[in-house]
Design a protein around this motif. Structure first.
Motif, short mmCIF file in Angstrom:
data_model
loop_
_atom_site.label_atom_id
_atom_site.label_comp_id
_atom_site.label_asym_id
_atom_site.label_seq_id
_atom_site.Cartn_x
_atom_site.Cartn_y
_atom_site.Cartn_z
N PRO A 7 0.83 -1.20 0.00
CA PRO A 7 0.00 0.00 0.00
C PRO A 7 0.87 1.26 0.00
O PRO A 7 1.86 1.33 0.73
N THR A 8 0.48 2.21 -0.82
CA THR A 8 1.18 3.49 -0.83
C THR A 8 0.76 4.29 0.40
O THR A 8 -0.16 3.91 1.12
N GLU A 9 1.40 5.43 0.60
CA GLU A 9 1.05 6.28 1.74
C GLU A 9 -0.41 6.73 1.64
O GLU A 9 -1.14 6.70 2.63
N ALA A 10 -0.84 7.10 0.44
CA ALA A 10 -2.23 7.54 0.24
C ALA A 10 -3.20 6.38 0.48
O ALA A 10 -4.27 6.56 1.06
N THR A 25 -18.70 4.90 1.91
CA THR A 25 -18.75 5.31 0.51
C THR A 25 -17.50 6.13 0.20
O THR A 25 -16.79 6.58 1.11
N VAL A 26 -17.26 6.33 -1.09
CA VAL A 26 -16.14 7.17 -1.50
C VAL A 26 -16.31 8.57 -0.91
O VAL A 26 -15.36 9.17 -0.42
N ARG A 27 -17.52 9.09 -0.94
CA ARG A 27 -17.79 10.43 -0.41
C ARG A 27 -17.41 10.51 1.07
O ARG A 27 -16.79 11.46 1.52
N GLN A 28 -17.79 9.51 1.85
CA GLN A 28 -17.47 9.51 3.28
C GLN A 28 -15.96 9.48 3.52
O GLN A 28 -15.44 10.20 4.37
N VAL A 29 -15.27 8.64 2.75
CA VAL A 29 -13.81 8.56 2.88
C VAL A 29 -13.19 9.89 2.47
O VAL A 29 -12.32 10.43 3.16
N THR A 32 -13.51 12.62 5.07
CA THR A 32 -12.58 12.41 6.18
C THR A 32 -11.16 12.81 5.77
O THR A 32 -10.45 13.47 6.54
N LEU A 33 -10.76 12.43 4.56
CA LEU A 33 -9.43 12.80 4.07
C LEU A 33 -9.26 14.32 4.02
O LEU A 33 -8.20 14.84 4.36
N GLU A 34 -10.29 15.00 3.58
CA GLU A 34 -10.23 16.47 3.42
C GLU A 34 -10.06 17.21 4.74
O GLU A 34 -9.67 18.37 4.74
N GLN A 35 -10.34 16.55 5.84
CA GLN A 35 -10.16 17.20 7.14
C GLN A 35 -8.69 17.49 7.42
O GLN A 35 -8.36 18.40 8.17
N ASN A 36 -7.79 16.69 6.81
CA ASN A 36 -6.36 16.84 7.06
C ASN A 36 -5.57 17.39 5.89
O ASN A 36 -4.48 17.92 6.07
N LYS A 37 -6.09 17.22 4.68
CA LYS A 37 -5.36 17.73 3.51
C LYS A 37 -6.33 17.92 2.36
O LYS A 37 -7.39 17.29 2.31
N GLU A 38 -5.94 18.79 1.45
CA GLU A 38 -6.77 19.05 0.28
C GLU A 38 -6.63 17.89 -0.69
O GLU A 38 -5.52 17.46 -1.00
N SER A 39 -7.74 17.39 -1.14
CA SER A 39 -7.73 16.24 -2.05
C SER A 39 -8.97 16.31 -2.92
O SER A 39 -10.04 16.70 -2.46
N GLY A 40 -8.83 15.91 -4.17
CA GLY A 40 -9.97 15.91 -5.07
C GLY A 40 -10.79 14.63 -4.92
O GLY A 40 -10.24 13.55 -4.69
N TYR A 41 -12.09 14.76 -5.09
CA TYR A 41 -12.98 13.60 -4.98
C TYR A 41 -12.60 12.53 -6.01
O TYR A 41 -12.56 11.35 -5.69
N THR A 42 -12.31 12.96 -7.24
CA THR A 42 -11.98 11.97 -8.29
C THR A 42 -10.68 11.24 -7.97
O THR A 42 -10.52 10.07 -8.32
N THR A 43 -9.76 11.91 -7.28
CA THR A 43 -8.51 11.25 -6.86
C THR A 43 -8.82 10.16 -5.84
O THR A 43 -8.29 9.05 -5.93
N LEU A 45 -11.69 8.60 -5.46
CA LEU A 45 -12.40 7.55 -6.18
C LEU A 45 -11.43 6.66 -6.94
O LEU A 45 -11.49 5.43 -6.84
N LYS A 46 -10.50 7.24 -7.67
CA LYS A 46 -9.53 6.46 -8.46
C LYS A 46 -8.66 5.60 -7.54
O LYS A 46 -8.41 4.43 -7.84
N LEU A 47 -8.20 6.19 -6.45
CA LEU A 47 -7.37 5.42 -5.50
C LEU A 47 -8.13 4.21 -4.96
O LEU A 47 -7.58 3.11 -4.87
N MET A 48 -9.38 4.42 -4.61
CA MET A 48 -10.17 3.32 -4.05
C MET A 48 -10.46 2.25 -5.12
O MET A 48 -10.49 1.06 -4.81
N GLN A 49 -10.62 2.67 -6.37
CA GLN A 49 -10.80 1.69 -7.46
C GLN A 49 -9.52 0.87 -7.64
O GLN A 49 -9.58 -0.35 -7.82
N ILE A 50 -8.38 1.52 -7.60
CA ILE A 50 -7.09 0.82 -7.71
C ILE A 50 -6.92 -0.15 -6.54
O ILE A 50 -6.49 -1.29 -6.72
#
Length: 132
Positions: A7-10, A25-29, A32-43, A45-50
């Motif tokens: 697993p990568t750091e992300a 859901t992806v939205r819920q994850v 939560t991620l956005e509370q600590n750093k700026e991240s795009g929803y599509t990023t 989603l793609k990470l979770m698909q991978i």
């Protein structure tokens, strides 16, 4: 997770969220991620698909909103990562890893007590194995 899956750091950030919250859901994850750093929803989603393709997550597609759940446990992942670290950075010496960790981190009395108990238990198990 097979031994070659790293697993990568992300991905570890996502796994930590799923270990804490359970199926999400992806939205819920993403929220939560956005509370600590700026991240795009599509990023996210793609990470979770991978991660799903790698066998790190399972996906429930039975409803319109897919939910994801960790397929690997925190203990499995920690064990594999520690083993890889011991093998590569400490030339197979768990003792060097522990000494480095304790040398760079101020363990409180409770933590030191837990470490002593763990070492005593391991020592007792080894004595029991030798006696049998």
């Amino acid at each position: 997770m097979n031994k070659n899956t790293k697993p990568t750091e992300a991905e570890l950030e996502i796994l930590n969220i799923l270990w804490e919250k359970g199926a999400s859901t992806v939205r819920q994850v993403h929220e939560t991620l956005e509370q600590n750093k700026e991240s795009g929803y599509t990023t996210t989603l793609k990470l979770m698909q991978i991660m799903f393709e790698k066998g790190l997550l399972k996906r429930d597609a039975s409803s319109k909103t897919h939910t994801y759940e960790a397929l690997v446990t925190r203990a499995q992942t920690q064990g594999q990562m520690i083993q890889r670290m011991v093998d590569t950075m400490f030339k197979g010496s768990a003792a060097q890893l522990v000494m480095q960790a304790l040398g760079n981190y101020k363990a409180d009395e409770d933590e030191l007590s837990q470490i002593r108990e763990y070492l005593d238990r391991i020592e007792q198990e080894q004595k029991t194995k030798k006696a049998s």
